[in-house]
Design an enzyme around this catalytic site. Structure first.
Site, PDB file in Angstrom:
ATOM      1  N   HIS A 150     -13.022  18.488  23.167  1.00  0.00           N
ATOM      2  CA  HIS A 150     -13.811  19.723  23.164  1.00  0.00           C
ATOM      3  C   HIS A 150     -15.313  19.431  23.233  1.00  0.00           C
ATOM      4  CE1 HIS A 150     -14.714  23.903  21.558  1.00  0.00           C
ATOM      5  NE2 HIS A 150     -15.799  23.265  21.145  1.00  0.00           N
ATOM      6  N   GLU A 151     -15.794  18.571  22.358  1.00  0.00           N
ATOM      7  CA  GLU A 151     -17.233  18.316  22.300  1.00  0.00           C
ATOM      8  C   GLU A 151     -17.737  17.627  23.565  1.00  0.00           C
ATOM      9  OE1 GLU A 151     -18.953  19.744  20.205  1.00  0.00           O
ATOM     10  OE2 GLU A 151     -17.488  20.229  18.661  1.00  0.00           O
ATOM     11  N   HIS A 154     -18.591  20.038  26.219  1.00  0.00           N
ATOM     12  CA  HIS A 154     -19.976  20.530  26.143  1.00  0.00           C
ATOM     13  C   HIS A 154     -20.941  19.534  26.787  1.00  0.00           C
ATOM     14  CE1 HIS A 154     -19.091  23.993  23.738  1.00  0.00           C
ATOM     15  NE2 HIS A 154     -18.774  23.323  22.645  1.00  0.00           N
TER      16      HIS A 154
END
Length: 278
Positions: A150-151, A154
């Site tokens: 997920h990170e 980003h």
């Protein structure tokens, strides 16, 4: 960032390989073992290849090395100690992903910088995750390695699937339906907006439990590769790539050197909720 991605004139590559350095922080007794780090890299490559479901994004990660640093303050408070931690450990240029593995508070699992922030503050570029979110870690519901997935999304230019709620432009990806609010837990289905399509509750850029996450979309893959050539692998990457080669195996104070294995085939809007992802 949206305007820059729309206006980028260059061709978008079908595949991108991201050089990866993993920096493991410990307090002398607690911290991630190298086996868990390697498994995290395997999870990244499987997730971004569509191995759990969904689309192959065309993004892969090549592990360049692992550093281990004993520093209780950096381990326990990576957000408060971000400047010295990243300044002391960071490797490479805009094209290199630096993943810092430490212990965060009870309120957040990880956070990241966006690619368009690199030019203004290159020393802060990277991703920080809690070591207990690595595969097999101690955080129930968040220990399959998907916080890292997920990170890093980003870091590659994605925003949350619930960005802007039910309003345009949403998350600026055409094939992810609008979503009013983050997903909690692991529901069977959810439809929070009147626009067509149910909430993308299985998307890695939502907030569901790890067992509920399994996919990126083709549109997200295209956006990440477009962001790569715009901010990381194009001119900006070429200008800084030489710095990665010069000190690849250097040993810094408090670190143990780690020979690179063969390559595997400011913060992104942290939401401070119990077990929240940035």
């Amino acid at each position: 960032m949206n305007a820059a991605l729309r206006n980028h004139p260059g061709p978008i590559p079908a595949t991108v390989t991201v050089p990866l350095w993993v920096h493991v922080l410990t307090d002398g007794q607690t911290g991630a073992p190298d086996t868990a780090v390697r498994e995290q890299v395997n999870v990244l490559n499987r997730a971004y290849a569509g191995g759990y479901g969904g689309a192959d994004t065309g993004v892969r990660f090549a592990l360049r090395g692992i550093t281990r640093t004993e520093n209780r303050d950096w381990f326990r408070n990576p957000l408060g100690m971000e400047d010295p931690m990243k300044s002391g450990l960071r490797r490479g240029g805009s094209e290199t992903l630096n993943l810092y593995v430490s212990q965060l508070s009870e309120l957040v699992l990880g956070y990241a910088t966006y690619p368009n922030w690199y030019a203004g503050n290159p020393s802060q570029d990277g991703v920080v995750i809690d070591w207990r979110t690595l595969p097999g870690g101690a955080l129930r519901n968040f220990n399959m390695g998907f916080t890292g997935v997920h990170e890093i999304g980003h870091w590659l230019g994605l925003v949350h699937t619930f960005e802007n709620g039910c309003s345009e432009p949403g998350d600026s990806v055409d094939d992810t339906p609008f979503q009013a609010t983050p997903t909690e837990g692991c529901p069977e289905r959810r439809d929070s907006c009147t626009a067509p399509g149910e909430d993308p509750i299985h998307n890695f850029m939502d907030y569901a439990h790890d067992r509920c996450m399994n996919q990126f979309t083709a549109g997200q893959g295209l956006r990440m590769r477009r962001a790569w050539v715009t901010y990381r692998g194009g001119v900006a990457g070429a200008q800084t790539r030489s710095s990665m080669v010069s000190g690849l195996l250097g040993t810094q104070a408090g670190q143990a050197p780690f020979a690179p294995p063969r390559p595997y085939t400011g913060m992104a809007a942290s939401l401070y909720l119990p077990r929240g992802r940035g």
